[in-house]
Design a protein around this motif. Structure first.
Motif, PDB file in Angstrom:
ATOM      1  N   VAL A   1      -3.114   0.417  -6.093  1.00 44.74           N
ATOM      2  CA  VAL A   1      -1.694   0.085  -6.089  1.00 44.74           C
ATOM      3  C   VAL A   1      -0.938   0.925  -5.064  1.00 44.74           C
ATOM      4  O   VAL A   1       0.146   0.546  -4.597  1.00 44.74           O
ATOM      5  CB  VAL A   1      -1.113   0.281  -7.510  1.00 44.74           C
ATOM      6  CG1 VAL A   1      -1.113   1.758  -7.896  1.00 44.74           C
ATOM      7  CG2 VAL A   1       0.294  -0.284  -7.618  1.00 44.74           C
ATOM      8  N   GLY A   2      -1.488   2.065  -4.703  1.00 43.71           N
ATOM      9  CA  GLY A   2      -0.866   2.959  -3.738  1.00 43.71           C
ATOM     10  C   GLY A   2      -1.595   4.286  -3.707  1.00 43.71           C
ATOM     11  O   GLY A   2      -2.668   4.438  -4.313  1.00 43.71           O
ATOM     12  N   THR A   3      -1.024   5.244  -3.017  1.00 48.39           N
ATOM     13  CA  THR A   3      -1.681   6.539  -2.772  1.00 48.39           C
ATOM     14  C   THR A   3      -0.861   7.679  -3.349  1.00 48.39           C
ATOM     15  O   THR A   3       0.370   7.721  -3.196  1.00 48.39           O
ATOM     16  CB  THR A   3      -1.880   6.748  -1.268  1.00 48.39           C
ATOM     17  OG1 THR A   3      -2.790   5.756  -0.771  1.00 48.39           O
ATOM     18  CG2 THR A   3      -2.446   8.127  -0.970  1.00 48.39           C
ATOM     19  N   PHE A   4      -1.544   8.603  -3.986  1.00 46.76           N
ATOM     20  CA  PHE A   4      -0.931   9.802  -4.560  1.00 46.76           C
ATOM     21  C   PHE A   4      -1.475  11.026  -3.852  1.00 46.76           C
ATOM     22  O   PHE A   4      -2.693  11.174  -3.690  1.00 46.76           O
ATOM     23  CB  PHE A   4      -1.246   9.895  -6.050  1.00 46.76           C
ATOM     24  CG  PHE A   4      -0.820  11.183  -6.699  1.00 46.76           C
ATOM     25  CD1 PHE A   4       0.498  11.382  -7.071  1.00 46.76           C
ATOM     26  CD2 PHE A   4      -1.738  12.196  -6.946  1.00 46.76           C
ATOM     27  CE1 PHE A   4       0.897  12.567  -7.675  1.00 46.76           C
ATOM     28  CE2 PHE A   4      -1.359  13.382  -7.550  1.00 46.76           C
ATOM     29  CZ  PHE A   4      -0.032  13.565  -7.922  1.00 46.76           C
TER      30      PHE A   4
ATOM     31  N   VAL B   1      13.776   8.734   0.895  1.00 47.59           N
ATOM     32  CA  VAL B   1      12.833   7.681   1.281  1.00 47.59           C
ATOM     33  C   VAL B   1      11.511   8.355   1.624  1.00 47.59           C
ATOM     34  O   VAL B   1      11.233   8.672   2.786  1.00 47.59           O
ATOM     35  CB  VAL B   1      13.373   6.850   2.457  1.00 47.59           C
ATOM     36  CG1 VAL B   1      12.415   5.704   2.785  1.00 47.59           C
ATOM     37  CG2 VAL B   1      14.760   6.302   2.135  1.00 47.59           C
ATOM     38  N   THR B   2      10.687   8.565   0.611  1.00 44.20           N
ATOM     39  CA  THR B   2       9.465   9.353   0.768  1.00 44.20           C
ATOM     40  C   THR B   2       8.202   8.507   0.661  1.00 44.20           C
ATOM     41  O   THR B   2       7.107   9.045   0.499  1.00 44.20           O
ATOM     42  CB  THR B   2       9.422  10.459  -0.296  1.00 44.20           C
ATOM     43  OG1 THR B   2       9.482   9.856  -1.607  1.00 44.20           O
ATOM     44  CG2 THR B   2      10.596  11.418  -0.134  1.00 44.20           C
ATOM     45  N   ALA B   3       8.321   7.188   0.758  1.00 38.71           N
ATOM     46  CA  ALA B   3       7.183   6.293   0.550  1.00 38.71           C
ATOM     47  C   ALA B   3       6.144   6.393   1.652  1.00 38.71           C
ATOM     48  O   ALA B   3       4.999   5.945   1.462  1.00 38.71           O
ATOM     49  CB  ALA B   3       7.665   4.847   0.434  1.00 38.71           C
TER      50      ALA B   3
ATOM     51  N   ARG C   1       5.370  -0.597  -3.550  1.00 35.50           N
ATOM     52  CA  ARG C   1       4.607  -1.685  -2.941  1.00 35.50           C
ATOM     53  C   ARG C   1       5.436  -2.966  -2.908  1.00 35.50           C
ATOM     54  O   ARG C   1       5.468  -3.677  -1.882  1.00 35.50           O
ATOM     55  CB  ARG C   1       3.312  -1.923  -3.726  1.00 35.50           C
ATOM     56  CG  ARG C   1       2.414  -3.005  -3.123  1.00 35.50           C
ATOM     57  CD  ARG C   1       1.190  -3.233  -3.977  1.00 35.50           C
ATOM     58  NE  ARG C   1       1.551  -3.657  -5.334  1.00 35.50           N
ATOM     59  CZ  ARG C   1       0.663  -3.859  -6.308  1.00 35.50           C
ATOM     60  NH1 ARG C   1      -0.627  -3.646  -6.084  1.00 35.50           N
ATOM     61  NH2 ARG C   1       1.064  -4.247  -7.506  1.00 35.50           N
ATOM     62  N   ASP C   2       6.146  -3.252  -3.976  1.00 33.09           N
ATOM     63  CA  ASP C   2       7.000  -4.439  -4.004  1.00 33.09           C
ATOM     64  C   ASP C   2       8.148  -4.313  -3.006  1.00 33.09           C
ATOM     65  O   ASP C   2       8.521  -5.287  -2.332  1.00 33.09           O
ATOM     66  CB  ASP C   2       7.559  -4.647  -5.408  1.00 33.09           C
ATOM     67  CG  ASP C   2       6.485  -5.014  -6.418  1.00 33.09           C
ATOM     68  OD1 ASP C   2       5.383  -5.415  -5.983  1.00 33.09           O
ATOM     69  OD2 ASP C   2       6.741  -4.881  -7.628  1.00 33.09           O
ATOM     70  N   GLN C   3       8.688  -3.102  -2.882  1.00 34.08           N
ATOM     71  CA  GLN C   3       9.828  -2.887  -1.992  1.00 34.08           C
ATOM     72  C   GLN C   3       9.438  -2.999  -0.530  1.00 34.08           C
ATOM     73  O   GLN C   3      10.174  -3.576   0.282  1.00 34.08           O
ATOM     74  CB  GLN C   3      10.426  -1.498  -2.268  1.00 34.08           C
ATOM     75  CG  GLN C   3      11.596  -1.125  -1.358  1.00 34.08           C
ATOM     76  CD  GLN C   3      12.094   0.288  -1.633  1.00 34.08           C
ATOM     77  OE1 GLN C   3      11.706   0.926  -2.617  1.00 34.08           O
ATOM     78  NE2 GLN C   3      12.971   0.778  -0.778  1.00 34.08           N
ATOM     79  N   HIS C   4       8.270  -2.454  -0.160  1.00 29.14           N
ATOM     80  CA  HIS C   4       7.882  -2.372   1.243  1.00 29.14           C
ATOM     81  C   HIS C   4       6.864  -3.437   1.659  1.00 29.14           C
ATOM     82  O   HIS C   4       6.552  -3.555   2.854  1.00 29.14           O
ATOM     83  CB  HIS C   4       7.310  -0.991   1.548  1.00 29.14           C
ATOM     84  CG  HIS C   4       8.317   0.116   1.406  1.00 29.14           C
ATOM     85  ND1 HIS C   4       9.258   0.390   2.366  1.00 29.14           N
ATOM     86  CD2 HIS C   4       8.530   1.003   0.397  1.00 29.14           C
ATOM     87  CE1 HIS C   4      10.007   1.417   1.963  1.00 29.14           C
ATOM     88  NE2 HIS C   4       9.586   1.804   0.775  1.00 29.14           N
TER      89      HIS C   4
ATOM     90  N   ALA D   1       2.098   2.047  -0.677  1.00 28.69           N
ATOM     91  CA  ALA D   1       2.836   3.190  -0.145  1.00 28.69           C
ATOM     92  C   ALA D   1       2.302   4.485  -0.750  1.00 28.69           C
ATOM     93  O   ALA D   1       1.196   4.533  -1.299  1.00 28.69           O
ATOM     94  CB  ALA D   1       4.327   3.014  -0.418  1.00 28.69           C
ATOM     95  N   LEU D   2       3.102   5.517  -0.657  1.00 28.71           N
ATOM     96  CA  LEU D   2       2.675   6.890  -0.922  1.00 28.71           C
ATOM     97  C   LEU D   2       3.689   7.573  -1.817  1.00 28.71           C
ATOM     98  O   LEU D   2       4.891   7.348  -1.710  1.00 28.71           O
ATOM     99  CB  LEU D   2       2.579   7.644   0.411  1.00 28.71           C
ATOM    100  CG  LEU D   2       2.411   9.157   0.406  1.00 28.71           C
ATOM    101  CD1 LEU D   2       0.998   9.523  -0.014  1.00 28.71           C
ATOM    102  CD2 LEU D   2       2.709   9.715   1.795  1.00 28.71           C
TER     103      LEU D   2
END
Length: 492
Positions: free
Chosen positions: A5-8, A212-214, A308-311, A315-316
């Motif tokens: 789903v994204g990166t941590f 905005v840290t994505a 993810r939905d926003q961009h 994302a991160l």
């Protein structure tokens, strides 16, 4: 969408000022040994155990050069060994009065002693280098003594950074490409100094990126990437009002059994007086760890799904903390870290380092950053405010003296190197922080004035050609952290 789903990214910042030979208790070497025993040993143990299972890119770990020097120093290594032995004895002495607590502390102290004697007796650098070389984590570097960069002269800022990067290269065999900028301090143009030093990525606080840290962002016209702390995620843990460590079942940091120095109570409630707090129960604490780790994983996943939905693409999120939170301030923190690092991949979240995030292309459009920090107000007030005007003035004079006392030459000059080292110690950001936060402010002012006084005294002796007298004075000063400070770096 398939895949994670994204990166941590988990980023931990390990830092203490130079404490060896500068007091024992309550501020001084005791501070070092507590953090080492309760945070550095167990956090590294978590990484080691996960790495032994073949897991890689678990976290990004910063160890400031001034702390790394202490973790490798023979005097400090002996001191920690003695401290761990004392911890074990205190557990024994508490057994007749507090048998359950004493048994818990005995097991913890014995495990720490075994870990230290088998892996750490030759210092931290071999341990950290092995984990970094195996790909378990990324190591960050930084300026030598953790100075607040925006308040430094450009040449002093460059010198402090190069000294720190060179020192880590000697200790770990690899020059770091990423840093935790001290206090996340930034002023426009610092990215150019980073680029010149070979630094490719650094940390800022989330508000510096306007929240905005994505994605990481290249700064200005450089190719240096700034990563911002995602405060919505980070503050789930590190919030004085609602963070996990304040949970009722965790060990209370502030309540002591004064006869043994052990901590016998659980938090119980935020408004509960120390004498009314309930006894610490490891089983209740373990249940709280499992509960809060599951909550955090859910928070991270939901955050990444929303980004993810926003961009329109994965994302991160970057959660960044002081390492000392885990184990020292929050007794159960290392166990919580392990639970989170195990559970995130199972929840469909990719875990990696800042280097891994960069390599994966999680970098957005260029950005111009404002002057900022992660301190109160997210500006510079903690290190440049009215309450520390005396330290600011002292630091200004130290820098002027340092620059004016530097002489070019082919051979190293140990006296000028000593002057440069004392200047770097005087410029540590810790002194202003401790004054602004009224945390051992007297100790902090004394330390700043002591090192600044050494700079002025040595500069005067050198200016007068009294090299013999200068060498005799240095011989009477407390031992200092580095053997590799080369003052010629200031001469261009």
């Amino acid at each position: 969408m398939s895949g994670p789903v994204g990166t941590f990214c988990l980023v931990l910042h390990s830092h203490l000022p130079w404490l060896a030979h500068h007091g024992r208790w309550p501020v001084g070497e005791e501070w070092l040994y507590q953090a080492w025993a309760h945070s550095y040993l167990p956090v590294v143990d978590v990484v080691s155990r996960l790495a032994s299972e073949g897991r890689q890119d678990l976290l990004t770990l910063g160890v400031t050069p001034v702390l790394a020097a202490q973790l490798d120093d023979p005097y400090c290594l002996r001191g920690l060994h003695d401290w761990l032995g004392g911890w074990l004895l205190r557990a024994h002495e508490a057994a007749p009065r507090l048998p359950d607590l004493a048994a818990h502390e005995h097991r913890a102290a014995a495990a720490a002693l075994t870990d230290f004697e088998t892996r750490w007796r030759h210092g931290a650098s071999p341990v950290l280098r092995g984990l970094a070389d195996a790909g378990a984590m990324e190591l960050l570097g930084g300026p030598a003594t953790h100075p607040f960069g925006p308040l430094l002269l450009p040449e002093v800022r460059a010198f402090a950074l190069e000294t720190g990067l060179a020192d880590q290269t000697l200790r770990t065999g690899t020059r770091p490409a990423g840093i935790w900028a001290p206090e996340c301090g930034y002023t426009p143009g610092m990215e150019d100094g980073y680029a010149a030093a070979g630094v490719r990525r650094f940390l800022v606080d989330g508000p510096a990126l306007r929240g905005v840290t994505a994605f990481g962002r290249t700064v200005g016209t450089s190719d240096v990437v700034a990563f911002g702390r995602d405060l919505d995620v980070t503050y789930r843990v590190w919030s004085p009002r609602s963070g996990y460590p304040g949970g009722r079942d965790y060990r209370d940091f502030h309540t002591f059994d004064h006869a043994s120095g052990l901590k016998p109570s659980r938090v119980t409630g935020k408004s509960v007086a120390p004498e009314a707090k309930q006894p610490y129960d490891p089983e209740r604490a373990a249940a709280a760890v499992a509960r809060d780790a599951a909550d955090f994983v859910s928070v991270v996943r939901e955050r990444l799904a929303g980004l993810r939905d926003q961009h329109g693409r994965p994302a991160l999120t970057v959660a960044a903390f002081d390492t000392e939170l885990f184990g020292h301030w929050w007794h159960e923190g290392p166990a919580w870290l392990e639970a989170v690092l195990r559970a995130l991949p199972e929840a469909g979240v990719r875990v990696t380092t800042l280097r891994g995030a960069t390599d994966a292309g999680l970098v957005g459009a260029p950005v111009d950053l404002p002057p900022s920090s992660w301190g109160s107000g997210k500006d510079w007030r903690v290190w440049a405010g009215e309450q520390v005007a005396d330290i600011v003035a002292l630091n200004d004079q130290v820098q002027k003296t340092l620059v004016s006392s530097t002489a070019p030459g082919r051979a190293r000059d140990p006296l000028r190197d000593a002057l440069a080292q004392e200047a770097l110690l005087a410029l540590s950001s810790d002194w202003a922080f401790m004054v602004s936060k009224d945390s051992a402010a007297g100790y902090a002012r004394d330390r700043a004035r002591t090192h600044a006084g050494h700079v002025e005294e040595l500069a005067g002796l050198l200016a007068g050609g009294r090299r013999g007298a200068a060498a005799r004075r240095i011989a009477h000063w407390a031992a200092t952290p580095f053997g590799s400070v080369d003052s010629r770096g200031l001469a261009g």
